[in-house]
Scaffold this active site. Structure first.
Site, PDB file in Angstrom:
ATOM      1  N   ASP A 178       5.543   2.372   7.403  1.00 24.71           N
ATOM      2  CA  ASP A 178       4.190   1.909   7.082  1.00 24.71           C
ATOM      3  C   ASP A 178       3.532   2.863   6.101  1.00 24.71           C
ATOM      4  O   ASP A 178       2.875   3.810   6.502  1.00 24.71           O
ATOM      5  CB  ASP A 178       3.373   1.827   8.380  1.00 24.71           C
ATOM      6  N   HIS A 211       1.918   4.652  12.980  1.00 24.96           N
ATOM      7  CA  HIS A 211       0.792   5.573  12.793  1.00 24.96           C
ATOM      8  C   HIS A 211       0.991   6.902  13.514  1.00 24.96           C
ATOM      9  O   HIS A 211       0.037   7.506  13.999  1.00 24.96           O
ATOM     10  CB  HIS A 211      -0.526   4.918  13.236  1.00 24.96           C
ATOM     11  N   ASP A 262       4.004  -5.319   3.627  1.00 23.35           N
ATOM     12  CA  ASP A 262       3.486  -4.202   4.410  1.00 23.35           C
ATOM     13  C   ASP A 262       4.298  -4.084   5.696  1.00 23.35           C
ATOM     14  O   ASP A 262       4.166  -4.923   6.588  1.00 23.35           O
ATOM     15  CB  ASP A 262       2.010  -4.449   4.727  1.00 23.35           C
ATOM     16  N   HIS A 282       0.836  -1.202   0.000  1.00 23.51           N
ATOM     17  CA  HIS A 282       0.000   0.000   0.000  1.00 23.51           C
ATOM     18  C   HIS A 282       0.866   1.245   0.000  1.00 23.51           C
ATOM     19  O   HIS A 282       1.884   1.337   0.694  1.00 23.51           O
ATOM     20  CB  HIS A 282      -1.031  -0.016   1.133  1.00 23.51           C
ATOM     21  N   GLU A 312      -5.440   1.953   1.760  1.00 22.61           N
ATOM     22  CA  GLU A 312      -5.355   0.792   2.650  1.00 22.61           C
ATOM     23  C   GLU A 312      -5.676   1.193   4.080  1.00 22.61           C
ATOM     24  O   GLU A 312      -6.374   0.482   4.802  1.00 22.61           O
ATOM     25  CB  GLU A 312      -3.957   0.175   2.585  1.00 22.61           C
ATOM     26  N   GLU A 313      -5.147   2.347   4.475  1.00 24.90           N
ATOM     27  CA  GLU A 313      -5.309   2.778   5.857  1.00 24.90           C
ATOM     28  C   GLU A 313      -6.756   3.125   6.204  1.00 24.90           C
ATOM     29  O   GLU A 313      -7.102   3.240   7.371  1.00 24.90           O
ATOM     30  CB  GLU A 313      -4.409   3.981   6.150  1.00 24.90           C
TER      31      GLU A 313
END
Length: 513
Positions: free
Chosen positions: A289, A449, A351, A277, A322-323
């Site tokens: 990420d 994140h 990922d 992603h 994706e998130e």
């Protein structure tokens, strides 16, 4: 099942096996040596630097629906074009979620305490807005937690809320069904807000980073928190204050897809698809990420284009949104005709490949570790990765096929899948520290994140190792003589079980279980 049916099914399974059986296969490491030599960690890091620069110039994010994502997609497309590909942009619309101001979650009484975001709580993606102060009411909790994940069914049935005092805040526990189901049931019962805490097993203790999904009808504030906080609140007659201010709007974004043609189409097998992603979360640049997966498959694409064409076609997919709930990859799979889906032999998903406090995780394709196998052929992918790392003297661990990344839409339609992962918000165990080094009790990626998921938030050694594994598997399956064909679709009851078991979580944010 009668004997004839069993024999017939066994014959089909044998015919569809990924590994050739007639003659001894060539040494896989020899097959992949050239590509592994060409795929350099320096090239991967250069791509990550480019993604960092893009984020820096675009308010620190590359989230889908933002200029940072559009610039990321343009960069990937430009690099692919320079390498000789004709990348396609598959555009789609989705609902983006924005937290307008920092949320508030506090215990008013007893013992007033304000919880800290994101360490101790987080607003669930697609939560509604509101400002609520009221009594917290536990709903069908399983405390102490059961021995295995999904022992709790808290909030999964409307009957769990029998007698729920309208206006109170629902205290819910992770497990069995989706967060959106729990929150919707709470809303229907008259709850003014909902707090969902982690279930409590060894790998289910940290603060939940959850999503209700972009199709939710939930309008009340919903936050996730850790098992420790939820367990403490459950033992009290607590009054809590929750305030959220959120925005949900429809925006356009895209996938970027490029194909490497085989040297002889008439003799080619099925498509080998590599996916990663491209988007970050709104909070940060997402260089681990998932700039690590993006940069790795982009480097593999460039190097493969410079070499002789492979026996089987190879497709490189850079997923959007994706998130926000695996939206780009799901959109792609749903857009395929039955014939087009049948041409995809396997999906290799990458990922998060550079977590600083890493573990070398391989998806549990055969289900031997976690009890949930991927479609037939996924076991072969798992074993291919295991054999490669074993040949290099590198330890690995299995990770569950729990649907937390973009392989999920593929396994849902019966396409074999597998991949690598270096860990996210979970914490390293003492046993893992003994095997991999690092720090016991600390997250695999402390910047998961967050704004600090930047260029410096990457372990170059593990990135090099996992990129080698990714290049190895790609080369092996691109050269396989045997058909890379998916098995027949699973029976209806198996499909229903997958959905009921909550295989729709994601590395972006957990959606279920």
């Amino acid at each position: 099942m009668d004997r004839f049916t069993r024999v017939a099914l066994a014959t089909v399974a044998t015919a569809l096996a990924l590994a050739p059986a007639a003659t001894a296969a060539p040494d896989p490491n020899a097959v992949s040596q050239e590509l592994r030599d060409d795929v350099k960690v320096g090239g991967i890091r250069a791509h990550q630097q480019a993604l960092q620069n893009i984020a820096t110039m675009n308010n620190g994010t590359r989230a889908s629906g933002t200029p940072g994502f559009d610039a990321s997609a343009a960069y990937v497309s430009r690099r692919l074009e320079r390498a000789g590909y004709r990348p396609q942009r598959q555009e789609f619309t989705f609902k983006s979620f924005t937290e307008l101001v920092p949320a508030v979650f506090a215990r008013v009484s007893p013992d007033a305490r304000t919880f800290v975001e994101p360490d101790e709580f987080a607003t669930m993606d697609y939560s509604g807005s509101g400002d609520v102060t009221n009594t917290l009411t536990p709903v069908d909790l399983t405390l102490p937690p059961g021995p295995a994940a999904n022992s709790s069914t808290s909030g999964c049935e409307a009957s769990d809320f029998a007698g729920f005092p309208a206006g109170n805040v629902a205290l819910l526990q992770r497990g069995t069904c989706g967060f959106a189901i729990k929150a919707a049931n709470a809303q229907a019962a008259g709850a003014s807000a909902a707090v969902i805490f982690n279930e409590g097993q060894a790998d289910r203790e940290v603060t939940l980073l959850g999503t209700l999904g972009d199709d939710t009808t939930v309008a009340i504030p919903v936050v996730g928190t850790s098992f420790a906080i939820g367990n403490e609140l459950a033992a009290q007659s607590a009054t809590v204050h929750i305030a959220t201010s959120t925005k949900i709007e429809s925006v356009q974004t895209s996938n970027v897809i490029a194909d490497l043609a085989p040297r002889n189409a008439a003799k080619a097998g099925k498509v080998v698809l590599l996916g990663a992603h491209l988007d970050s979360v709104p909070e940060g640049p997402g260089i681990n990420d998932n700039g690590s997966g993006t940069a790795t498959i982009l480097e593999i694409a460039e190097q493969m284009a410079a070499n002789k064409a492979p026996r089987n076609p190879v497709r490189f997919a850079f997923w959007g949104a994706e998130e926000s709930g695996l939206i780009g990859s799901t959109n792609y799979v749903e857009s395929l005709s039955e014939a087009e889906a049948g041409q995809i032999g396997l999906d290799l998903n990458f990922d998060m490949l550079g977590s600083p406090n890493f573990v070398r995780y391989i998806y549990d394709g055969d289900g031997s570790a976690f009890g949930t196998a991927g479609p037939a052929g996924s076991d072969d992918i798992e074993h291919t990765f295991e054999a490669y790392f074993a040949s290099k003297g590198l330890a690995t661990d299995p990770t569950a096929f729990d649907g937390r990344s973009d392989y999920k839409p593929f396994i849902d339609v019966g396409i074999p899948a597998g991949g690598l992962f270096s860990g996210a918000e979970g914490k390293k165990t003492a046993e893992q520290q003994a095997r991999y080094g690092g720090v016991t009790g600390e997250p695999y990626d402390r910047c998961y994140h967050q704004a600090c998921d930047s260029y410096s938030n990457v372990s170059t050694p593990v990135l090099r190792q996992l990129a080698g594994g990714a290049a190895h598997a790609t080369a092996v399956y691109a050269a396989r003589v045997a058909p890379l064909a998916p098995p027949p679709p699973p029976p209806a009851d198996a499909t229903q079980k997958s959905a009921a078991d909550g295989a729709t979580t994601m590395l972006g944010h957990d959606q279920q279980r």
